[in-house]
Design an enzyme around this catalytic site. Structure first.
Site, PDB file in Angstrom:
ATOM      1  N   CYS A  77      -4.144   5.424 -16.141  1.00  9.90           N
ATOM      2  CA  CYS A  77      -4.676   4.073 -16.358  1.00  9.90           C
ATOM      3  C   CYS A  77      -5.696   4.017 -17.482  1.00  9.90           C
ATOM      4  CB  CYS A  77      -5.324   3.539 -15.077  1.00  9.90           C
ATOM      5  SG  CYS A  77      -4.291   3.623 -13.617  1.00  9.90           S
ATOM      6  N   ASP A 109      -7.235   4.876  -8.076  1.00 10.82           N
ATOM      7  CA  ASP A 109      -6.750   4.514  -6.745  1.00 10.82           C
ATOM      8  C   ASP A 109      -5.436   5.217  -6.434  1.00 10.82           C
ATOM      9  OD1 ASP A 109      -8.789   2.596  -7.322  1.00 10.82           O
ATOM     10  OD2 ASP A 109      -7.978   1.340  -5.725  1.00 10.82           O
ATOM     11  N   CYS A 150      -7.816   1.020 -14.550  1.00 14.32           N
ATOM     12  CA  CYS A 150      -7.539   1.178 -13.128  1.00 14.32           C
ATOM     13  C   CYS A 150      -8.401   0.223 -12.317  1.00 14.32           C
ATOM     14  CB  CYS A 150      -7.780   2.615 -12.696  1.00 14.32           C
ATOM     15  SG  CYS A 150      -7.064   2.989 -11.072  1.00 14.32           S
ATOM     16  N   ASP A 151      -7.895  -0.097 -11.155  1.00 12.47           N
ATOM     17  CA  ASP A 151      -8.329  -1.225 -10.324  1.00 12.47           C
ATOM     18  C   ASP A 151      -9.803  -1.593 -10.421  1.00 12.47           C
ATOM     19  OD1 ASP A 151      -5.784  -0.594  -9.608  1.00 12.47           O
ATOM     20  OD2 ASP A 151      -6.112  -0.669  -7.462  1.00 12.47           O
ATOM     21  N   LYS A 152     -10.702  -0.703  -9.997  1.00 13.21           N
ATOM     22  CA  LYS A 152     -12.109  -1.073  -9.869  1.00 13.21           C
ATOM     23  C   LYS A 152     -12.823  -1.100 -11.206  1.00 13.21           C
ATOM     24  CE  LYS A 152     -10.792  -1.131  -5.762  1.00 13.21           C
ATOM     25  NZ  LYS A 152      -9.439  -0.708  -6.122  1.00 13.21           N
ATOM     26  N   CYS A 230      -0.788   0.600 -13.291  1.00 10.93           N
ATOM     27  CA  CYS A 230       0.437   0.276 -12.565  1.00 10.93           C
ATOM     28  C   CYS A 230       1.152  -0.875 -13.276  1.00 10.93           C
ATOM     29  CB  CYS A 230       0.122  -0.133 -11.129  1.00 10.93           C
ATOM     30  SG  CYS A 230      -0.601   1.185 -10.136  1.00 10.93           S
ATOM     31  N   GLU A 495      -8.302   1.820   0.676  1.00 13.17           N
ATOM     32  CA  GLU A 495      -7.072   1.039   0.829  1.00 13.17           C
ATOM     33  C   GLU A 495      -6.154   1.690   1.858  1.00 13.17           C
ATOM     34  OE1 GLU A 495      -6.841  -0.754  -3.706  1.00 13.17           O
ATOM     35  OE2 GLU A 495      -5.486   0.858  -3.105  1.00 13.17           O
ATOM     36  N   SER A 521      -3.936  -2.100  -0.999  1.00 14.99           N
ATOM     37  CA  SER A 521      -3.582  -2.004  -2.403  1.00 14.99           C
ATOM     38  C   SER A 521      -2.859  -3.270  -2.833  1.00 14.99           C
ATOM     39  CB  SER A 521      -2.674  -0.787  -2.614  1.00 14.99           C
ATOM     40  OG  SER A 521      -2.024  -0.853  -3.866  1.00 14.99           O
TER      41      SER A 521
END
Length: 605
Positions: A77, A109, A150-152, A230, A495, A521
């Protein structure tokens, strides 16, 4: 289908001397008398250190521009972020600024799913924000460009801009392309490509004998083809879409891929152009004096919520948008968890993307990306068009020349409001009840008529629940309760993708509800209810559920309840004791002591 987007906004060249303001406090202000604070004489030692780092005489007259990059070489990511930061730095220097790199930690994640390391994921959001604030304020920088992947790291890169009310702009590192199954068999048949969600579901399918080890290995090797987040509308792309929707990112940049099929590692040309564009946009913002809190407002957050519902985005967006609102000091009476229901309940699902559909972010990109969806929403009065954005123009002005969904011709990736993929009210639902007196979040992703009343199967840890699923101990009609996984309880609110995906992979996704004080997630789908508050660690009702209690999950009525009397609930609460937390150390101990309820975004201050 191809669609040519209008070129990114072009900004006039400007002199930079007038943009240097705050950084005089560290490089020295020649206009101040020798004995005054921040005078050129007083800051002599500071400049000496800058010279040792390679600064030249002329650099002390330039505005200092922070370029914040959550980077690791170990995750796809964000593994291009040193390259992206260098590209942005080069543009900043061309425009007359002095680039100041701030490399922060970042947690994957995808790599930590199902491990105790996942406890650090949500923690890293606030850590990234704190690191960016520290590196920006600690060097008296004048403006800030932040990167997220990435997510956070997406909310973590936006929160400090709102906290500091900085002159700032955000850039998404970009999604990967979907993976391609080597022989087109098995799970690839119903999708337009593979993604990490397919990997997690394949684990469940293997555990229940639906695929063999050879097939599982093929999916493992093919699902993530290169750099980028992702490829689907999981949390990273959901939040990138939301940030573009709120006006903190340049139009179209959320969907530009981070890779090509021919070169899965090198930054592709469109993303390199994004780096040039954000540098130019930042100087335009500085010239106009537009700060973050002029962009992040109650109305722009409402736009972000509308976009999340239209694309079928992740439930994590609830946590992150609440946290961003807190950083922007927007009162809870103006923006709270109930506003997701108020706004999102009016917005149909338009994007036919994974995990609820077959397509991916790159498919949205070739149709025009998030601006096309935003134009559809604006035309129906579902967006606030007069909100300011990082282009220096309003949302309506940015979308003026964006193509409509109708003009795209025959395609099944973005649906029009007149014939949506799913009607409004069938995506993220804010629930309440005696099992969730504050709130809980349910993700329907277009599913309708969802209701389940069944016996509780209680687990105090994710690992135990996953083992029970893989052993075939969870049956149709059960309500799987996983608790002590909240912000304080885990700590870190991990998650529950592993058990959730295992249910789907085992063919139980439509028949078993998963209820937790943890998170899900963006890849999760099925009957998933998370963010149950108060959490178990705070003595919430979820801590008091016993094996076999009948639980009602009724999203249509926004109800999450347990079929026991108030008297019985009070009796159990009186006997309840909190879990021992003396084993916690360091970061997690500090986080558990500071973090607030998920009902308020799991904020730490």
């Amino acid at each position: 289908i191809t669609c040519t987007l209008p070129p990114l906004v072009k900004f006039e060249t400007m002199a930079t001397a007038d943009l240097k303001n705050e950084s005089y406090k560290i490089t020295g202000d020649p206009k101040r008398a020798d004995g005054e604070s921040s005078s050129s004489v007083k800051m002599t030692c500071s400049r000496s250190n800058f010279r040792a780092a390679g600064w030249k005489e002329e650099d002390f007259q330039k505005p200092i521009i922070t370029i914040a990059a959550p980077y690791s070489n170990s995750m796809p990511c964000n593994n291009q972020f040193r390259d992206l930061a260098d590209l942005i730095a080069e543009e900043v220097e061309k425009l007359g600024g002095k680039a100041h790199l701030a490399i922060t930690p970042v947690i994957s994640d995808g790599q930590t799913q199902g491990t105790k390391a996942m406890r650090y994921s949500l923690v890293s959001r606030d850590l990234i924000a704190d690191c960016i604030e520290t590196m920006h304020e600690g060097y008296h920088a004048d403006a800030c460009i932040t990167l997220g992947g990435c997510d956070k790291s997406v909310p973590g890169a936006v929160m400090p801009l709102a906290r500091m009310d900085a002159i700032g702009i955000y850039l998404f590192g970009g999604p990967a392309l979907p993976g391609m199954h080597p022989d087109g068999s098995s799970c690839a048949e119903k999708s337009k490509g593979l993604d990490p969600g397919k990997v997690m579901e394949a684990i469940g399918a293997y555990g229940n004998g639906l695929i063999d080890m050879e097939e599982l290995h093929k999916i493992e090797c093919a699902s993530l083809p290169g750099s980028g987040t992702c490829s689907a509308m999981f949390t990273a792309c959901s939040m990138a879409s939301a940030v573009e929707g709120m006006g903190m990112a340049l139009p179209g940049t959320a969907s530009h891929p981070a890779m090509t099929r021919d070169d899965p590692r090198t930054v592709p040309s469109p993303k390199a152009q994004d780096c040039k564009a954000v540098a130019e946009a930042l100087f335009n913002l500085a010239k106009k004096g537009i700060t973050t809190r002029q962009i992040i407002t109650k109305e722009s957050l409402e736009n972000a919520v509308a976009v999340i519902y239209a694309v079928g985005g992740s439930t994590n967006a609830v946590l992150h948008l609440l946290a961003i609102a807190k950083e922007a000091e927007i009162p809870q009476e103006d923006f709270s968890i109930e506003d997701f229901q108020r706004i999102g309940g009016k917005v149909p699902l338009l994007a036919n993307v994974s995990p609820h559909g077959p397509y991916h972010m790159s498919d949205l990109d070739r149709l025009g990306g998030i601006p096309v969806i935003m134009k559809e929403l604006l035309s129906a009065g579902l967006l606030n068009g007069d909100c300011m954005t990082v282009t220096g123009k309003t949302v309506a002005e940015n979308l003026a020349d964006t193509p409509t969904v109708a003009s795209l011709g025959e395609q099944d990736i973005i649906f029009p409001l007149s014939k949506p993929l799913s009607a409004a009210g069938n995506h993220i639902i804010v629930m309440k009840g005696n099992l969730a007196p504050q709130s809980a979040i349910c993700k329907l992703s277009g599913k309708t008529d969802v209701e389940l009343i069944g016996p509780a199967r209680c687990f105090d840890a994710e690992d135990d629940a996953f083992a029970a699923i893989m052993a075939g101990k969870i049956k149709k009609g059960d309500v799987l309760v996983i608790r002590h996984e909240g912000p304080k309880g885990a700590p870190g609110m991990p998650e529950m993708l592993s058990p959730g995906a295992a249910l789907v992979g085992a063919g139980l996704g439509k028949y078993v509800a998963l209820v937790t004080d943890g998170r899900f997630s963006g890849a999760s789908h099925g009957i998933m209810v998370g963010h149950v508050t108060p959490e178990a660690a705070a003595g919430g009702p979820i801590a008091l559920v016993e094996e076999g209690d009948m639980i009602t999950v009724r999203p249509g009525a926004r109800l999450l309840s347990i079929n026991i009397s108030d008297e019985e609930m009070a009796k159990r609460k009186a006997a309840w004791k909190p879990k021992d937390t003396s084993h916690l150390r360091g970061t997690l101990k500090k986080y558990a002591a500071q973090v607030q309820s998920a009902h308020f975004g799991a904020i730490t201050h």
